[in-house]
Design a protein around this motif. Structure first.
Motif, mmCIF file in Angstrom:
data_model
loop_
_atom_site.group_PDB
_atom_site.id
_atom_site.type_symbol
_atom_site.label_atom_id
_atom_site.label_comp_id
_atom_site.label_asym_id
_atom_site.label_seq_id
_atom_site.Cartn_x
_atom_site.Cartn_y
_atom_site.Cartn_z
ATOM 1 N N GLU A 18 42.177 52.387 35.500
ATOM 2 C CA GLU A 18 42.518 52.431 34.076
ATOM 3 C C GLU A 18 43.082 53.793 33.680
ATOM 4 O O GLU A 18 43.937 53.895 32.815
ATOM 5 C CB GLU A 18 41.287 52.125 33.204
ATOM 6 C CG GLU A 18 40.682 50.766 33.428
ATOM 7 C CD GLU A 18 39.723 50.748 34.629
ATOM 8 O OE1 GLU A 18 39.001 51.732 34.860
ATOM 9 O OE2 GLU A 18 39.722 49.752 35.346
ATOM 10 N N HIS A 19 42.573 54.857 34.292
ATOM 11 C CA HIS A 19 43.032 56.203 33.965
ATOM 12 C C HIS A 19 44.362 56.523 34.647
ATOM 13 O O HIS A 19 45.188 57.235 34.083
ATOM 14 C CB HIS A 19 41.976 57.233 34.349
ATOM 15 C CG HIS A 19 40.669 57.004 33.655
ATOM 16 N ND1 HIS A 19 39.470 57.412 34.181
ATOM 17 C CD2 HIS A 19 40.361 56.390 32.487
ATOM 18 C CE1 HIS A 19 38.486 57.073 33.363
ATOM 19 N NE2 HIS A 19 39.012 56.438 32.329
ATOM 20 N N ARG A 21 46.609 54.276 35.348
ATOM 21 C CA ARG A 21 47.623 53.348 34.837
ATOM 22 C C ARG A 21 48.619 54.044 33.907
ATOM 23 O O ARG A 21 49.825 53.860 34.034
ATOM 24 C CB ARG A 21 46.961 52.179 34.114
ATOM 25 C CG ARG A 21 47.940 51.132 33.597
ATOM 26 C CD ARG A 21 47.240 49.967 32.909
ATOM 27 N NE ARG A 21 46.114 49.425 33.643
ATOM 28 C CZ ARG A 21 46.216 48.563 34.666
ATOM 29 N NH1 ARG A 21 47.394 48.152 35.054
ATOM 30 N NH2 ARG A 21 45.138 48.109 35.265
ATOM 31 N N ARG A 22 48.141 54.850 32.977
ATOM 32 C CA ARG A 22 49.047 55.506 32.016
ATOM 33 C C ARG A 22 50.057 56.386 32.738
ATOM 34 O O ARG A 22 51.251 56.336 32.457
ATOM 35 C CB ARG A 22 48.251 56.320 31.009
ATOM 36 C CG ARG A 22 49.139 57.026 30.006
ATOM 37 C CD ARG A 22 48.341 57.689 28.921
ATOM 38 N NE ARG A 22 49.206 58.475 28.063
ATOM 39 C CZ ARG A 22 48.788 59.422 27.263
ATOM 40 N NH1 ARG A 22 47.493 59.687 27.177
ATOM 41 N NH2 ARG A 22 49.614 60.093 26.522
ATOM 42 N N GLU A 25 52.525 54.179 34.732
ATOM 43 C CA GLU A 25 53.467 53.487 33.849
ATOM 44 C C GLU A 25 54.533 54.445 33.331
ATOM 45 O O GLU A 25 55.690 54.074 33.203
ATOM 46 C CB GLU A 25 52.724 52.817 32.696
ATOM 47 C CG GLU A 25 51.976 51.567 33.139
ATOM 48 C CD GLU A 25 51.147 50.917 32.039
ATOM 49 O OE1 GLU A 25 50.993 51.510 30.948
ATOM 50 O OE2 GLU A 25 50.637 49.807 32.289
ATOM 51 N N LEU A 26 54.153 55.679 33.048
ATOM 52 C CA LEU A 26 55.144 56.683 32.630
ATOM 53 C C LEU A 26 56.173 56.928 33.728
ATOM 54 O O LEU A 26 57.328 57.252 33.451
ATOM 55 C CB LEU A 26 54.451 58.005 32.280
ATOM 56 C CG LEU A 26 53.647 58.027 30.987
ATOM 57 C CD1 LEU A 26 52.809 59.299 30.912
ATOM 58 C CD2 LEU A 26 54.576 57.926 29.778
ATOM 59 N N SER A 55 49.835 64.876 24.567
ATOM 60 C CA SER A 55 48.454 64.450 24.323
ATOM 61 C C SER A 55 47.623 65.568 23.703
ATOM 62 O O SER A 55 46.674 65.308 22.976
ATOM 63 C CB SER A 55 47.799 63.961 25.613
ATOM 64 O OG SER A 55 47.496 65.042 26.474
ATOM 65 N N PHE A 89 43.261 63.414 28.470
ATOM 66 C CA PHE A 89 44.308 62.982 29.396
ATOM 67 C C PHE A 89 44.715 64.146 30.290
ATOM 68 O O PHE A 89 44.903 63.976 31.491
ATOM 69 C CB PHE A 89 45.509 62.452 28.596
ATOM 70 C CG PHE A 89 46.673 62.028 29.452
ATOM 71 C CD1 PHE A 89 46.600 60.887 30.229
ATOM 72 C CD2 PHE A 89 47.839 62.770 29.480
ATOM 73 C CE1 PHE A 89 47.668 60.479 31.016
ATOM 74 C CE2 PHE A 89 48.916 62.383 30.261
ATOM 75 C CZ PHE A 89 48.833 61.233 31.031
#
Length: 114
Positions: A18-19, A21-22, A25-26, A55, A89
């Motif tokens: 989950e961490h 993923r961001r 995806e970027l 962030s 982040f």
């Protein structure tokens, strides 16, 4: 689920999917399996450092704070759970960015999920 990033230029970096993923995806990468080639590392560093800077500009939302506080009494005590400490982040990305810098310097790829 965990994801482990590996590179011949640095120690392994493991994080929750989950961490990761961001960040992936970027970078337009599949979260389950992929490779960042040496040629892609410079751009990946630039993109992730920009996301980290962005962030830092935005504080934690009031909704997140309320959600955390909702699980504790008015004194902040909770006999069953410790109050969670939010992890930014930028803190989550630091090990991955260190790996990307090392991979770029040593002209190595970064792989995960293989």
């Amino acid at each position: 689920m965990l994801i482990t990033f590996t590179s011949k230029a640095a120690a392994e970096v493991t994080m929750y999917k989950e961490h990761a993923r961001r960040a992936l995806e970027l970078l337009n990468k599949d979260v389950n399996r992929g490779v960042l080639t040496f040629a892609e590392t410079a751009n990946a560093i630039k993109v992730l450092e920009a996301a980290v800077a962005e962030s830092r500009i935005h504080p934690v939302s009031e909704d997140v704070v309320r959600d955390v506080d909702a699980h504790h009494n008015e004194n902040g005590d909770d006999n069953e759970h410790e109050k969670p400490e939010p992890v930014s982040f930028s803190a989550r990305m630091f090990p991955l960015l260190e790996m990307l810098h090392a991979a770029h310097k040593n002209q190595r790829d970064v792989v995960w999920g293989v």
